[in-house]
Motif scaffolding. Structure first.
Motif, PDB file in Angstrom:
ATOM      1  N   ARG A  13       0.810  -1.223   0.000  1.00  0.00           N
ATOM      2  CA  ARG A  13       0.000   0.000   0.000  1.00  0.00           C
ATOM      3  C   ARG A  13       0.842   1.272   0.000  1.00  0.00           C
ATOM      4  O   ARG A  13       0.580   2.184  -0.764  1.00  0.00           O
ATOM      5  CB  ARG A  13      -0.929   0.018   1.203  1.00  0.00           C
ATOM      6  CG  ARG A  13      -2.059  -0.939   1.101  1.00  0.00           C
ATOM      7  CD  ARG A  13      -2.958  -0.815   2.304  1.00  0.00           C
ATOM      8  NE  ARG A  13      -4.033  -1.792   2.251  1.00  0.00           N
ATOM      9  CZ  ARG A  13      -4.867  -2.014   3.230  1.00  0.00           C
ATOM     10  NH1 ARG A  13      -4.757  -1.359   4.359  1.00  0.00           N
ATOM     11  NH2 ARG A  13      -5.811  -2.918   3.102  1.00  0.00           N
ATOM     12  N   VAL A  14       1.830   1.350   0.894  1.00  0.00           N
ATOM     13  CA  VAL A  14       2.547   2.613   1.076  1.00  0.00           C
ATOM     14  C   VAL A  14       3.940   2.617   0.476  1.00  0.00           C
ATOM     15  O   VAL A  14       4.538   3.684   0.350  1.00  0.00           O
ATOM     16  CB  VAL A  14       2.640   2.987   2.578  1.00  0.00           C
ATOM     17  CG1 VAL A  14       1.281   3.207   3.152  1.00  0.00           C
ATOM     18  CG2 VAL A  14       3.422   1.968   3.355  1.00  0.00           C
ATOM     19  N   GLY A  15       4.470   1.502   0.117  1.00  0.00           N
ATOM     20  CA  GLY A  15       5.819   1.446  -0.437  1.00  0.00           C
ATOM     21  C   GLY A  15       6.852   1.206   0.652  1.00  0.00           C
ATOM     22  O   GLY A  15       6.595   1.406   1.843  1.00  0.00           O
ATOM     23  N   LEU A  16       8.035   0.800   0.201  1.00  0.00           N
ATOM     24  CA  LEU A  16       9.085   0.416   1.138  1.00  0.00           C
ATOM     25  C   LEU A  16       9.580   1.600   1.969  1.00  0.00           C
ATOM     26  O   LEU A  16       9.768   1.483   3.174  1.00  0.00           O
ATOM     27  CB  LEU A  16      10.265  -0.207   0.380  1.00  0.00           C
ATOM     28  CG  LEU A  16      11.435  -0.678   1.234  1.00  0.00           C
ATOM     29  CD1 LEU A  16      10.986  -1.786   2.165  1.00  0.00           C
ATOM     30  CD2 LEU A  16      12.585  -1.136   0.368  1.00  0.00           C
ATOM     31  N   ARG A  17       9.749   2.757   1.330  1.00  0.00           N
ATOM     32  CA  ARG A  17      10.300   3.908   2.048  1.00  0.00           C
ATOM     33  C   ARG A  17       9.353   4.392   3.170  1.00  0.00           C
ATOM     34  O   ARG A  17       9.780   4.623   4.301  1.00  0.00           O
ATOM     35  CB  ARG A  17      10.539   5.035   1.058  1.00  0.00           C
ATOM     36  CG  ARG A  17      11.211   6.210   1.660  1.00  0.00           C
ATOM     37  CD  ARG A  17      11.561   7.219   0.604  1.00  0.00           C
ATOM     38  NE  ARG A  17      12.238   8.349   1.199  1.00  0.00           N
ATOM     39  CZ  ARG A  17      12.855   9.268   0.531  1.00  0.00           C
ATOM     40  NH1 ARG A  17      12.901   9.193  -0.777  1.00  0.00           N
ATOM     41  NH2 ARG A  17      13.429  10.271   1.141  1.00  0.00           N
ATOM     42  N   GLU A  18       8.070   4.546   2.871  1.00  0.00           N
ATOM     43  CA  GLU A  18       7.103   4.998   3.875  1.00  0.00           C
ATOM     44  C   GLU A  18       6.906   3.934   4.955  1.00  0.00           C
ATOM     45  O   GLU A  18       6.765   4.252   6.131  1.00  0.00           O
ATOM     46  CB  GLU A  18       5.773   5.337   3.208  1.00  0.00           C
ATOM     47  CG  GLU A  18       4.688   5.759   4.157  1.00  0.00           C
ATOM     48  CD  GLU A  18       5.004   7.045   4.907  1.00  0.00           C
ATOM     49  OE1 GLU A  18       4.404   7.237   5.986  1.00  0.00           O
ATOM     50  OE2 GLU A  18       5.844   7.837   4.462  1.00  0.00           O
ATOM     51  N   TRP A  19       6.903   2.677   4.578  1.00  0.00           N
ATOM     52  CA  TRP A  19       6.758   1.603   5.562  1.00  0.00           C
ATOM     53  C   TRP A  19       7.927   1.622   6.545  1.00  0.00           C
ATOM     54  O   TRP A  19       7.742   1.480   7.748  1.00  0.00           O
ATOM     55  CB  TRP A  19       6.694   0.254   4.849  1.00  0.00           C
ATOM     56  CG  TRP A  19       6.619  -0.903   5.791  1.00  0.00           C
ATOM     57  CD1 TRP A  19       5.521  -1.386   6.411  1.00  0.00           C
ATOM     58  CD2 TRP A  19       7.723  -1.697   6.247  1.00  0.00           C
ATOM     59  NE1 TRP A  19       5.854  -2.441   7.223  1.00  0.00           N
ATOM     60  CE2 TRP A  19       7.210  -2.656   7.138  1.00  0.00           C
ATOM     61  CE3 TRP A  19       9.084  -1.702   5.992  1.00  0.00           C
ATOM     62  CZ2 TRP A  19       8.003  -3.597   7.765  1.00  0.00           C
ATOM     63  CZ3 TRP A  19       9.882  -2.645   6.621  1.00  0.00           C
ATOM     64  CH2 TRP A  19       9.341  -3.572   7.499  1.00  0.00           C
ATOM     65  N   TRP A  20       9.155   1.824   6.024  1.00  0.00           N
ATOM     66  CA  TRP A  20      10.335   1.869   6.884  1.00  0.00           C
ATOM     67  C   TRP A  20      10.260   3.061   7.840  1.00  0.00           C
ATOM     68  O   TRP A  20      10.618   2.969   8.998  1.00  0.00           O
ATOM     69  CB  TRP A  20      11.601   1.934   6.033  1.00  0.00           C
ATOM     70  CG  TRP A  20      12.834   1.860   6.860  1.00  0.00           C
ATOM     71  CD1 TRP A  20      13.640   2.894   7.204  1.00  0.00           C
ATOM     72  CD2 TRP A  20      13.379   0.708   7.487  1.00  0.00           C
ATOM     73  NE1 TRP A  20      14.657   2.462   7.988  1.00  0.00           N
ATOM     74  CE2 TRP A  20      14.526   1.113   8.184  1.00  0.00           C
ATOM     75  CE3 TRP A  20      13.021  -0.632   7.522  1.00  0.00           C
ATOM     76  CZ2 TRP A  20      15.312   0.235   8.912  1.00  0.00           C
ATOM     77  CZ3 TRP A  20      13.804  -1.507   8.244  1.00  0.00           C
ATOM     78  CH2 TRP A  20      14.923  -1.077   8.930  1.00  0.00           C
ATOM     79  N   ASP A  28       4.831   1.204  14.403  1.00  0.00           N
ATOM     80  CA  ASP A  28       3.847   0.252  13.909  1.00  0.00           C
ATOM     81  C   ASP A  28       3.611   0.551  12.439  1.00  0.00           C
ATOM     82  O   ASP A  28       3.828   1.664  11.988  1.00  0.00           O
ATOM     83  CB  ASP A  28       2.545   0.362  14.685  1.00  0.00           C
ATOM     84  CG  ASP A  28       1.685  -0.889  14.555  1.00  0.00           C
ATOM     85  OD1 ASP A  28       2.112  -1.809  13.834  1.00  0.00           O
ATOM     86  OD2 ASP A  28       0.609  -0.933  15.154  1.00  0.00           O
ATOM     87  N   ALA A  29       3.186  -0.417  11.695  1.00  0.00           N
ATOM     88  CA  ALA A  29       2.962  -0.247  10.267  1.00  0.00           C
ATOM     89  C   ALA A  29       1.476  -0.331   9.972  1.00  0.00           C
ATOM     90  O   ALA A  29       0.964  -1.374   9.621  1.00  0.00           O
ATOM     91  CB  ALA A  29       3.725  -1.302   9.484  1.00  0.00           C
ATOM     92  N   LYS A  30       0.773   0.768  10.170  1.00  0.00           N
ATOM     93  CA  LYS A  30      -0.654   0.807   9.867  1.00  0.00           C
ATOM     94  C   LYS A  30      -0.843   1.775   8.712  1.00  0.00           C
ATOM     95  O   LYS A  30      -0.921   2.979   8.912  1.00  0.00           O
ATOM     96  CB  LYS A  30      -1.456   1.283  11.061  1.00  0.00           C
ATOM     97  CG  LYS A  30      -1.572   0.291  12.167  1.00  0.00           C
ATOM     98  CD  LYS A  30      -2.529   0.798  13.216  1.00  0.00           C
ATOM     99  CE  LYS A  30      -2.768  -0.250  14.276  1.00  0.00           C
ATOM    100  NZ  LYS A  30      -3.709   0.200  15.279  1.00  0.00           N
ATOM    101  N   SER A  31      -0.881   1.268   7.521  1.00  0.00           N
ATOM    102  CA  SER A  31      -1.013   2.143   6.360  1.00  0.00           C
ATOM    103  C   SER A  31      -2.422   2.710   6.289  1.00  0.00           C
ATOM    104  O   SER A  31      -3.414   2.019   6.517  1.00  0.00           O
ATOM    105  CB  SER A  31      -0.705   1.370   5.089  1.00  0.00           C
ATOM    106  OG  SER A  31      -1.534   0.241   4.991  1.00  0.00           O
TER     107      SER A  31
END
Length: 74
Positions: A13-20, A28-31
């Protein structure tokens, strides 16, 4: 701890850069959901000003102060 399925879905959903960034700064990773909000809003410190909190007593005192009785000398 984030589940594997949720991690993969968030990566898509958000891509690797935003997830990191979410994992490093928010924890936490809540897109699509804002997670990093503070619980209480910031309030200016009013200590030493007129607007400072000052408690007052609404209960009558249980012990009265001692008042000396002065006898006049004759």
């Amino acid at each position: 701890m984030v589940s594997l399925l949720r991690t993969v879905r968030s990566l898509q959903r958000v891509g690797l850069r935003e997830w990191w960034r979410q994992m490093q700064y928010i924890g936490d990773a809540k897109s699509g959901t804002y997670v990093g909000k503070d619980q209480f809003p910031w309030v200016e410190n009013l200590t030493g000003t007129r607007g400072a909190y000052r408690p007052y007593n609404t209960v009558s005192p249980k012990i009265s102060a001692w008042e000396p009785k002065i006898n006049s000398r004759s």
